[in-house]
Design a protein around this motif. Structure first.
Motif: not given
Length: 123
Positions: A42-44, A73-80, A84-88, A93-99
């Protein structure tokens, strides 16, 4: 944390088969693992919904062009919804953006990477 074949004990940091219901030492599959798993799900979905809204907002404010919005939006859809692969994918994606937004990365890119690329690849 909880699927058709297994469940994960937070207390023991161990995976059990669905044939074992758990006990006080493991936290139990229904009492703890199922509830925590549902909470994460639900949080995801909530984070994915918020992120979709945020991406649309950025597009509407001119901060993203159409191709950037579609990519985000495509990345967000897959992540959501990608399990398990979407979470990874989302973490990467977001880790790369932060770095790439950090000062040290920008300095490394300008001081080292561009020179290396020019020297070895010619561009």
């Amino acid at each position: 944390m909880f699927n058709k074949e297994t469940w994960y004990s937070i207390k023991k940091w161990k995976t059990y088969g669905q044939h074992f219901n758990g006990n006080g030492a493991t936290g139990g599959k229904v009492a703890l693992a199922s509830r925590v798993s549902t909470g994460f799900k639900i949080g995801g979905y909530g984070l994915g919904t918020y992120n979709a809204w945020s991406i649309n907002n950025q597009y509407n404010n001119g901060e993203l062009n159409m191709s950037g919005m579609i990519m985000e939006q495509s990345s967000n859809l897959y992540a959501t919804f990608g399990g398990t692969y979407g979470v990874a994918w989302g973490i990467g994606w977001e880790g790369g953006r932060a770095i790439t937004k950090t000062t040290w990365y920008q300095q490394w890119k300008n001081d080292y990477w561009y020179n290396f690329r020019e020297e070895h690849f010619g561009y």
